[in-house]
Design an enzyme around this catalytic site. Structure first.
Site, PDB file in Angstrom:
ATOM      1  N   ASP A 193      42.466  -6.654  38.206  1.00  0.00           N
ATOM      2  CA  ASP A 193      41.047  -6.876  37.940  1.00  0.00           C
ATOM      3  C   ASP A 193      40.349  -5.530  37.890  1.00  0.00           C
ATOM      4  OD1 ASP A 193      40.851  -9.729  37.844  1.00  0.00           O
ATOM      5  OD2 ASP A 193      41.145  -9.779  40.005  1.00  0.00           O
ATOM      6  N   CYS A 234      44.583  -9.588  41.393  1.00  0.00           N
ATOM      7  CA  CYS A 234      44.293 -11.002  41.663  1.00  0.00           C
ATOM      8  C   CYS A 234      45.384 -11.554  42.582  1.00  0.00           C
ATOM      9  CB  CYS A 234      44.244 -11.789  40.363  1.00  0.00           C
ATOM     10  SG  CYS A 234      44.055 -13.567  40.626  1.00  0.00           S
ATOM     11  N   VAL A 247      26.607   7.944  53.375  1.00  0.00           N
ATOM     12  CA  VAL A 247      28.044   7.913  53.146  1.00  0.00           C
ATOM     13  C   VAL A 247      28.443   9.128  52.288  1.00  0.00           C
ATOM     14  CG1 VAL A 247      27.949   6.429  51.063  1.00  0.00           C
ATOM     15  CG2 VAL A 247      30.022   6.508  52.485  1.00  0.00           C
ATOM     16  N   GLU A 248      29.529   9.781  52.678  1.00  0.00           N
ATOM     17  CA  GLU A 248      30.039  10.943  51.950  1.00  0.00           C
ATOM     18  C   GLU A 248      30.764  10.424  50.692  1.00  0.00           C
ATOM     19  OE1 GLU A 248      32.366  14.047  50.524  1.00  0.00           O
ATOM     20  OE2 GLU A 248      33.316  12.368  51.597  1.00  0.00           O
ATOM     21  N   LEU A 249      30.443  10.985  49.519  1.00  0.00           N
ATOM     22  CA  LEU A 249      30.855  10.386  48.253  1.00  0.00           C
ATOM     23  C   LEU A 249      32.371  10.421  48.037  1.00  0.00           C
ATOM     24  CD1 LEU A 249      29.504   8.969  45.935  1.00  0.00           C
ATOM     25  CD2 LEU A 249      29.293  11.128  44.757  1.00  0.00           C
ATOM     26  N   GLU A 257      34.878 -12.599  45.341  1.00  0.00           N
ATOM     27  CA  GLU A 257      33.890 -12.887  46.388  1.00  0.00           C
ATOM     28  C   GLU A 257      34.287 -12.196  47.691  1.00  0.00           C
ATOM     29  OE1 GLU A 257      35.410 -15.123  44.505  1.00  0.00           O
ATOM     30  OE2 GLU A 257      33.942 -16.419  43.550  1.00  0.00           O
TER      31      GLU A 257
END
Lengths: 127, 127, 127, 127, 127, 127, 127, 127, 127, 127
Positions: free
Chosen positions: C39, C32, C54-56, C74
């Protein structure tokens, strides 16, 4: 032998209204016609009554009649749908049969009663 | 090697009706082609049959054939979708492959069989 | 610092089909920027690939890069959406970030990637 | 006394995009104005921000201000909806207040903020 | 005897807005008119108020009045729907009655209040 | 072939204290020697180390070595107990193998390592 | 008819150790001798083998033999305990039969096999 | 670096009574010293205070100090046990560290603080 | 009025063995003698039979007889224990009555039948 | 202020028997004396009555009196134990206070009432 004559009805107490009745039977059991092993399922009968409702005790006896009958998942679900459709002539009717895991698989078969058969064999399925 | 020839069929017992069959296999396992580590998934085959249904024991053997095969998540899901599409020519078919957590990630890949390939590469996905 | 250059891709194995890939990362953590407290979140990346996937492992490293970064809920969700949108140029993309309870609150932020920015500031939200 | 002046805001970090923020407060408590007994609820604030977002700590203090206030379920939910609507002027906003069981009952009240009041008193509810 | 005169109301605190109130009673019990055995259900009253809301304590007493009344599932659900419809004249109203398992069956009956009765007896049910 | 030579150890970091280490492997799979079907289990290794602890990655490779091995539930559990007992010479050791449902059955086999074999064949089991 | 001759055994693979085998059958069904209604139970056989173990497939067939047999809860549990005790002569054996809800009741019957019958009829039960 | 000097105490409010305090931290995270990957755990500190209790906010800061520290499961659990033992000198103390799944494994390490070290290295573990 | 004469018995089928019978009634309801509000509980009767067992249907009717009886939690539990003790003269008997939440409280009352009354009023409770 | 004078009692209906009464209050709330933030807990009062039982409504009012009181977890639990001990003089009494998560921690404090204070400050805690 599971026969639709076992099913009894009583008059719809609120025919002026489209209301939904859903009976779920937690103890359906039949036999696999291939292996002779017992199958177990939870079966839901969900319908909007027109003139008559199905009497619950007769529905229980109708389901008990499958206990020693050899029948496949797909066949049992469609037979239940056809039998209740003939007896109730409902405004709508869906059968959801949820078969327990066997050999690493579980299966759910879902059939909707329609007043008239579907003509086109390649139409898109409604989900 | 997982070959679509393993898959066997039987005639649709209720071709006059669009009913949904969903088989969920809880014990799918394959190998990661990069690391050689085993992957585990729950795979659901949900379809509306046209002329034929898939025989459940052959579907189990077909899935067992992936046990020592090196294949990515995305590739396995699409191959299963293609193989069942070719064998069943279903009115509709969806494969949902839910891969267990590995390295803090879990993954779900979902593929719909379509009779004809999609032309436009930038169209909006249906969710 | 979480940089989109960490993200690697591979060619879509089934570009003829709109299929959905959903990767859920269960171990996202950041700081935070106000209080310096950690968080924790579960983040789902759900997309329909166009030319690349996307390659994991690179996605895991990209998420690990937030570990000591000060960023709001956000802001993090929108940055992940922007970064993956730029790298993948997907047919569609949604980020769902589910932040764990802190001070009696839990929060879920959901962002959809769109090819072009939305012009009208008072249009109705799609739910 | 719960006053909307307690609520603070910060600028929307991604105004070009309609993204959904959902904050769930698990520890809301107020007093029944009839019996003086405490009520407990889980309250979700789900909105699409326009120019500003609600600051989370101020939202917590705003909810704490109900602790010793006598107010009915329906009144509290609508007041929260009105207060956040006035402060945020969001593109959309829904309040879901889930009150715990009391006397064998639990209750959920759901209110949507609309920019302008609804005129027709007999229109169909949106579900 | 369950009489709609037990039900009391108070003015809708937010008539300018269509908001949803859902009260769930976890302890409904009545008697089977056939066997004399007790039935148990969870009943949800979900509605959009027009001019008045139902007072919760009077709703509890109204439900308690079924304790020793012999009534079928379908009849009880429709009577509750009719009684609340007459007393509240709501913008919309749904009753969901979830009866506990008896003899291997559980049942859910769902009825929507409509201002005017439905004319056509074979129309499609809304699900 | 699962060989105890795969297992590696490191020195007990707190030999002055009897503390309990429990590693649970969620992805054990082997083959049934009768039917050739795959079996799946969750296996817990719970022990109090004496001089050495088992290195976790080597334990994973040791379990992976069962993937294509034909072995019964009872045999696998006892072999794992024997192998870890020989390698760790722990102050105490218990193996709990929880095999998933197959043919309507699930099975749990629990074995305790003892420094010396039990002599009397009819003694009472400790529960 | 459920006959202990259906039960087959194999030699205990680790007779030097008291280890616990627990087989749980999730699909036991028999008939109530009073009403003719089907009963359903989950039955666990937990034992420490002496010279032999029960073969799992024969145990399944032994349980299937109860499918159309009229027998009370208490009788079935004790018969299973007696039959397995005679066949296995185990170091210890417990049968736990968990019968599903019927008429608002569920029942669990637990019986321990003892080598010699208990003489004193008023001794304190071991829990 | 996690240092026991971070821990603060306050006087035991009920030293005349042996009462149990159990604090569970749901958000422990550290780094694997081998791979550099983050580890996540839920850690419970359960103790009977003698003269002092641990202050909760200082315990949180003490746990946060592990965030970027490379340490093994077994080492972290024993260090926490040693540090709290030195600071609190409690009548009894147990640390239970439940590490989340990584590579198909989850692990629980449990350590009891004892006033004096254990002499015999082969004594039986207390479970 | 709940009278122990409603209870019927049948001979213990296995008097040579101390086995445990546990019947759980999920639908107990009585009335609060203070407020007149209904109370709901789950009641378990767990016993080791001596010469007779309780017949299940008569037990159901015995419980149904409490439906309109005003009785406190503590009183109902002890009366059930006394009545079943007199009728069955069991080797042991425990009643566990789990009353549902009312006014933010739930309560469990547990009573053990003893052949002879306890003399010393200040002895330590067995847990 | 929570005062033991709020607590009322009634005579034990079964003083000849040691039976256990457990009341669980799901809605306890107090204030943190340090931060002024509300705390929430579930509190169980489990006791064996001697001459008197606690009246449930007075217990509810006694717990409500903590609503705006600043008190630590450890202090509240011991005060409740002391107050109920003085009022009931029970054969045994345990208080279990389960405080909800705050700042990533949840806490359970458990205190046993004893007729006489414990003398030795270093004795082993009973778990």
């Amino acid at each position: 032998m599971a026969d639709l004559k076992i099913l009894e009805t009583f008059p719809n107490p609120a025919p002026h209204r489209d209301f939904i009745i859903a009976h779920t039977h937690h103890e359906f059991t039949s036999m696999c016609p291939m292996t002779g092993h017992p199958d177990f399922a939870t079966i839901t009968v969900r319908y909007v009554a027109d003139k008559t409702c199905v009497e619950l005790k007769s529905l229980k006896l109708y389901f008990h009649a499958y206990r020693n009958e050899g029948i496949f998942f797909e066949g049992a679900t469609n037979k239940i749908c056809d039998d209740l459709g003939k007896v109730l002539k409902p405004r709508s009717l869906t059968i959801i049969a949820d078969f327990k895991a066997r050999g690493g698989f579980s299966s759910v078969v879902t059939a909707d009663y329609k007043a008239a058969p579907v003509k086109k064999s390649s139409k898109k399925a409604s989900r």
